[in-house]
Motif scaffolding. Structure first.
Motif: not given
Length: 467
Positions: A312-315, A317-322
């Motif tokens: 979740s900690r990785t997913m 931030p990456a999703h928010l940028m998209k």
């Protein structure tokens, strides 16, 4: 910095929803304005132009009505509730990934599915089930689960087969599943209870799935006739040899049973229904607040709680940028909607709509509602934005039409927008997976979309007659 702003905006919204305070509401508005300014230069030109139009209309309305300066700031953040759901929903897909359900499903398909017509049915049904829970994350999961199996069947246009089966199944639950932000928008803006539309929406979505399966099997039957019985027998024999288990192979190892996904869907819907009944919170807030705890508990039951937190900690931030383009368009559209509400411009639009309804009659007008999000999707508007704009102007009481009929008509239209809209994330993701253009993916869905829309109109006619 942008990711931090997105996270602060969502956190501030959730905090203000549970602990209402002027300071938190102002924080949501201020952060939303900062987000719009921060991502302005990083979104596509079309998206930038669309957002600029929304903000310009909002500013003109506020200025024309002599609104105080505070309104130009407080008007932002109006759609942070929808964006919060968009941001958090993908986390519910993590337990499905951690449970390795895809491997078990793939093994079952290769072992039991004998012909392409049944494979189409299974693919569409799998997409339907996962879409009820995973939303957009359904598309890549089903694609990668099924795609390798297609080599075992006589299917010429494999990408068209995959695109149709996945997007058709994916779009059907959009009329009822709580994880679809569209449902939350319609429920909150029309004032209907989510549970009140389920007795009609769920059977109708299943009927759409059956229609898709019938069309898929008919196409498969035509394909086999063109192929010939001898060639079909050779392909069948080759398939049987290919799926025969190899020595030492154990595909079931560490793979969860697919029935657990269905059980989780049922439990999640019961949870949301109970929360809606016994709390006074908005539908979008209920779903947003329930997603992460539910996904975490599911992961704990799988023995993967710690891994869920790590991923979740990785997913996130990456999703928010998209999501930067979604943040930009939704917050700009929310500002315009806020300006329409605060200046009373919505009453003028409402009067025009009522006049149109009086000309064509309430029955015909109801049948035209599904075409609103469908046509707006071709203008480049995300179905959620199109519905938010439409719902703001379509007041069921003023129109003299049942609120839940209006809600159902909007949701049917939203499903068609997801099926054929060439600019939405569904078409974009399927285009990326299949290596085709979004417009080609849209064209592939045209026959089923027309049939589904016709089915929806028949349903609305029957319901309108019943009263």
């Amino acid at each position: 910095m942008k990711t931090a702003l997105f996270f602060v905006g969502i956190t501030a919204y959730l905090a203000s929803a549970f602990y209402p305070a002027d300071a938190l509401h102002w924080m949501v508005s201020a952060v939303s304005l900062l987000i719009v300014a921060a991502v302005f230069g990083f979104v596509k030109p079309f998206v930038r132009a669309l957002g600029t139009i929304f903000v310009t209309i909002g500013i003109v309305l506020l200025a024309a009505h002599g609104a105080p300066w505070r309104s130009f700031i407080s008007g932002f953040g109006n759609m942070m509730n929808i964006l919060s759901l968009f941001a958090l929903i993908p986390l519910i897909a993590l337990p499905i990934e951690l449970g390795n359900y895809g491997a078990r499903i793939q093994a079952i398909i290769q072992k039991t599915v004998k012909h392409s017509g049944l494979l189409y049915l299974v693919t569409s049904a799998l997409s339907y089930i996962l879409s009820s829970f995973m939303n957009l994350a359904t598309l890549p999961m089903v694609y990668h689960t099924i795609r390798s199996s297609l080599e075992l069947y006589p299917i010429e246009q494999k990408e068209r087969f995959m695109s149709r089966a996945i997007t058709h199944g994916y779009s059907m639950p959009i009329v009822w599943t709580p994880v679809a932000p569209i449902v939350g928008i319609v429920v909150e803006m029309t004032g209907v209870k989510w549970s009140s539309i389920l007795p009609v929406a769920i059977p109708f979505s299943v009927l759409g799935l059956v229609l898709d399966g019938m069309m898929g099997r008919w196409i498969a039957g035509r394909r086999l006739k063109r192929l010939g019985s001898e060639a079909a027998a050779q392909i069948f024999a080759a398939r049987e040899n290919a799926v025969r288990p190899k020595a030492g192979q154990n595909v079931r190892e560490k793979a969860g049973h697919p029935g657990q996904i269905i059980a989780a869907i049922v439990l999640f819907n019961i949870l949301i229904s109970a929360l809606e009944k016994y709390t006074h919170a908005g539908f979008l807030l209920l779903v947003s607040a329930s997603v992460v705890p539910f996904a975490f508990v599911w992961s704990l039951l799988l023995g993967k709680g710690k891994l869920f937190l790590t991923k979740s900690r990785t997913m996130l931030p990456a999703h928010l940028m998209k999501m930067k383009e979604q943040f930009f368009v939704f917050l700009c559209a929310g500002f315009m909607i806020s300006a329409i509400q605060s200046t009373g411009a919505g009453h003028v639009i409402g009067e025009w709509i009522i006049a149109a309804k009086d000309v064509v009659g309430p029955g015909v007008f109801l049948l035209l509602i599904p075409f609103i999000p469908f046509l707006l999707a071709f203008a480049g508007l995300h179905p959620a934005v199109g519905l938010a704009l439409a719902a703001e102007s379509l007041n069921p009481q003023a129109l003299g039409i049942s609120a839940w009929l209006v809600a159902l008509a909007m949701l049917i239209g939203a499903a068609t927008a997801f099926l054929m809209g060439p600019y939405n994330a569904t078409a974009g993701m399927m285009a990326g997976l299949s290596g085709q253009s979004a417009f080609r993916v849209s064209n592939w869905n045209a026959p089923f979309t027309a049939a589904y829309l016709g089915l929806g109109i028949i349903l609305l006619l029957m319901l309108e007659k019943v009263g």
